[in-house]
Design an enzyme around this catalytic site. Structure first.
Site, PDB file in Angstrom:
ATOM      1  N   VAL A 274      -0.083  -8.926   7.717  1.00  0.00           N
ATOM      2  CA  VAL A 274      -1.233  -8.251   8.346  1.00  0.00           C
ATOM      3  C   VAL A 274      -2.112  -7.561   7.311  1.00  0.00           C
ATOM      4  O   VAL A 274      -3.187  -7.076   7.627  1.00  0.00           O
ATOM      5  CB  VAL A 274      -0.802  -7.208   9.412  1.00  0.00           C
ATOM      6  CG1 VAL A 274      -0.246  -7.867  10.641  1.00  0.00           C
ATOM      7  CG2 VAL A 274       0.180  -6.189   8.837  1.00  0.00           C
ATOM      8  N   GLU A 281       2.447  -6.380   0.054  1.00  0.00           N
ATOM      9  CA  GLU A 281       2.074  -7.190   1.216  1.00  0.00           C
ATOM     10  C   GLU A 281       2.648  -6.476   2.424  1.00  0.00           C
ATOM     11  O   GLU A 281       3.745  -5.924   2.357  1.00  0.00           O
ATOM     12  CB  GLU A 281       2.735  -8.566   1.130  1.00  0.00           C
ATOM     13  CG  GLU A 281       2.135  -9.464   0.090  1.00  0.00           C
ATOM     14  CD  GLU A 281       3.120 -10.514  -0.397  1.00  0.00           C
ATOM     15  OE1 GLU A 281       4.300 -10.494   0.022  1.00  0.00           O
ATOM     16  OE2 GLU A 281       2.704 -11.335  -1.221  1.00  0.00           O
ATOM     17  N   ASP A 393      -7.291   8.378  -2.042  1.00  0.00           N
ATOM     18  CA  ASP A 393      -7.798   7.026  -1.772  1.00  0.00           C
ATOM     19  C   ASP A 393      -8.215   6.905  -0.309  1.00  0.00           C
ATOM     20  O   ASP A 393      -7.867   5.938   0.370  1.00  0.00           O
ATOM     21  CB  ASP A 393      -6.736   5.984  -2.155  1.00  0.00           C
ATOM     22  CG  ASP A 393      -7.356   4.618  -2.449  1.00  0.00           C
ATOM     23  OD1 ASP A 393      -8.605   4.543  -2.553  1.00  0.00           O
ATOM     24  OD2 ASP A 393      -6.604   3.639  -2.570  1.00  0.00           O
TER      25      ASP A 393
END
Ligand SMILES: Nc1ncnc2c1ncn2[C@@H]1O[C@H](COP(=O)(O)OP(=O)(O)OP(=O)(O)O)[C@@H](O)[C@H]1O
Length: 577
Positions: A274, A281, A393
């Site tokens: 996803v 990942e 971030d």
């Protein structure tokens, strides 16, 4: 009870434990329940005999051995998280290397200035090795450290204690480790086994120690691979509230086996991916109990210690974080790689919802809800988390959308703890994502809470306008929005996909908040408390007074010149640092 030489000061207790589950439980249980008093620190150490691997890639056997040790530490210490939290005892865990266990223990005793070294009595067949170890530590423990043996052993080994004074209580039969252990057997040892635990690539502070206490720790010289149990996680309180009817608190962070997560993700099938991030990942999965999960796997190719460290940082930080607007970590797996297991956010991330959604755009009420939710999450991280955190971030792809589009801040790989009296900090190399990076981070590499505020301002503009912060064919979002923000022409900013269906009052609030957050000078930007006020109910003039600099100290022209210099209209195609 057992008394330490100095009742008032806190003690450091080093607990050595083996890979034997029962033994480890016994010795830790004794240290936690009997020896430690509030504000003491227990350091649970598992030593691997051999050289610390310095070269990468490590041999498979070594890797497996280390991962097994980490998994053991995690599952073992999880059992004591709740008790330590209640007893206000700090608990840290480490996996270390030494050519000789006795020597390794003494090195560690000295390194942390331990007051006690607690060892488990071994099973019969390990007796010879154990005897050597105890003899060594008895001979070489500094006089300030008492060595204590815990466990079921008929024969008393007098020589196992160091020369230093052990309290009379410990020596006496009534309170001997053995007799106390039997009394405890039905108590703390029986806890569930998947409680809060985490490890980090560096010494992570545990919750009850003040920053000044923490700074007294010496660097862990021979032990590079460090695990640290994250205690007192607010997650515990929050999950307890969530399930009020249950008498027992819910387990915090679960240690998953590789088989469990592999099964859940259909053996990490491509179709289950996803998200692909900078170093991981993410796979969708379904656990046997019906829970839908997202498994974040450190990419194999990364094989780089720094990436592994970043991954562990994320684990260390996120296990301290618990808020409806932050991603919920369910657990981790350290077998055959490193994996973080999150609750699945079924509506993807904000970036995709805003810019890639082929089924229509997000309605205004959802956008407003997301803006306020992210503000709440960030406010929590900056102000209310047990250790204050800057995320570093904040961007739309790091905002997950849960059920009903409740936003959840994720990706704490770059996050940093904020010491209490911290103003700003230089971070080299500059990390973060271009487009959301505050000017001072780009130019000087400094970060503080206000760099998150700037990024949040850009995120608000993205929600309002539906534009990407950087797009090769367009101006930077801020340069594009600046004229309309300055002249108060809000309508020009609004995403055409909204087709004028929005609440004007809320829209104005968002534009106003964004314009304050993206000020060039960090001190002109509001704090998250003020941002929340502005977004929800505050009186703008009143709130602004509390942070706004006098107008004559600001040279608007210079400010915007700097923006142009940094962002220009030709933005790099590679938008990530
Ligand atoms: N809990 C989750 N539920 C659903 N999707 C998720 C979840 N966590 C992550 N994702 C998806 O995976 C993507 C990448 O996740 P994440 O940002 O945590 O990875 P990353 O490697 O840290 O990325 P980067 O560092 O490049 O931002 C997210 O943008 C999101 O689409």
């Amino acid at each position: 009870m057992i008394s330490s030489s100095d009742e008032c000061s806190s003690n450091k207790i080093l607990v050595a434990f083996t890979m034997d589950r029962d033994e480890s439980q016994n010795v830790l249980s004794w240290a936690v329940n009997v020896l430690a008093k509030p504000s003491d620190t227990i350091v649970a150490l598992h030593l691997i005999v051999g050289e610390e691997p310095r070269k990468l890639p490590m041999k498979k056997k070594k890797r497996t051995q280390i991962r097994r040790a980490k998994a053991h530490v995690i599952s073992m210490l999880g059992e004591f998280a709740y008790t330590c939290c209640q007893n206000q005892v700090n608990l840290e865990a480490k996996v270390g290397f030494s050519s000789n266990v006795g020597r390794g223990l003494i090195d560690e005793v000295k390194s942390i200035s331990a007051h006690y070294l607690v060892l488990s009595r071994p099973t019969a067949h390990e007796f010879r090795i154990w005897n050597e170890i105890t003899r060594y530590v008895s001979n070489f423990a500094p006089s300030s450290c008492s060595v204590i043996l815990v466990g079921n052993q008929s024969k008393t080994h007098k020589d196992c204690y160091s020369d230093s004074a052990i309290s009379q209580d410990i020596k006496s039969e009534k309170y001997s480790p053995r007799s106390i252990l039997s009394a405890l057997s039905n108590d703390s040892i029986s806890s569930s086994g998947d409680d809060a635990s985490s490890f980090n690539g560096s010494m992570v502070s545990s919750s009850f120690a003040s920053p000044s206490e923490k700074s007294k720790y010496k660097p862990m010289s021979p032990y590079r691979l460090i695990s640290s149990l994250i205690m007192n996680s607010p997650l515990r309180k929050w999950r307890r509230d969530e399930t009020k009817k249950e008498p027992k608190p819910q387990p915090l962070i679960q240690s998953f086996t590789y088989n469990e997560i592999s099964k859940a993700t259909n053996d990490f099938h491509q179709e289950n991916i996803v998200g692909i991030g900078g170093y991981s990942e993410v796979y969708r999965g379904d656990l046997w109990d019906g829970r839908r999960i997202a498994v974040k796997r450190l990419t194999k190719e990364s094989g780089d210690m720094n990436k592994e460290k970043e991954f562990l940082t994320e684990l260390g930080i996120i296990s301290h974080v618990s808020h409806p607007n932050t991603a919920l970590l369910l657990g981790c797996c350290v077998e055959r790689g490193l994996y973080l297991v999150f609750r699945f956010s079924e509506n993807g991330n904000l970036y995709s919802a805003l810019h890639e959604n082929e089924n229509g755009s997000l309605d205004w009420p959802i956008r407003y809800k997301i803006a306020v939710g992210v503000a709440r999450g960030l406010h929590y991280l900056h102000k209310h988390c047990s250790h204050r955190i800057i995320h570093r971030d904040i961007k739309s792809s790091n905002v997950l959308l849960g059920p009903d589009y409740e936003p959840q801040i994720t990706d704490f790989g770059l996050a940093k703890w904020l010491p209490n009296k911290w103003t700003h900090h230089a971070v080299i190399p500059v990390e973060g994502t271009f487009g959301y990076l505050a000017p001072e981070s780009l130019m000087q590499g400094t970060v503080d809470e206000k760099t998150d505020i700037y990024a949040f301002g850009i995120l608000l503009l993205e929600i309002i306008t539906g534009r990407k912060p950087v797009n090769p064919s367009q101006k930077h979002i801020l340069l594009w929005a600046k004229p309309s923000m300055e002249t108060g022409k809000t309508r020009e900013l609004v995403d055409p996909k909204l087709e004028d269906k929005y609440d004007e009052h809320q829209m104005n609030r968002l534009v106003l908040t964004a314009s304050h957050c993206v000020q060039q000078s960090p001190i002109l930007r509001p704090t998250m408390t003020q941002v929340l006020e502005l977004l929800t109910n505050g009186n703008e003039a009143e709130i602004a007074k509390s942070w706004r600099m006098p107008k004559d100290m600001i040279n608007d022209d210079d400010e915007w010149d700097d923006y142009s210099m940094i962002f220009g209209s030709d933005v790099p195609l590679d938008s990530s640092f």
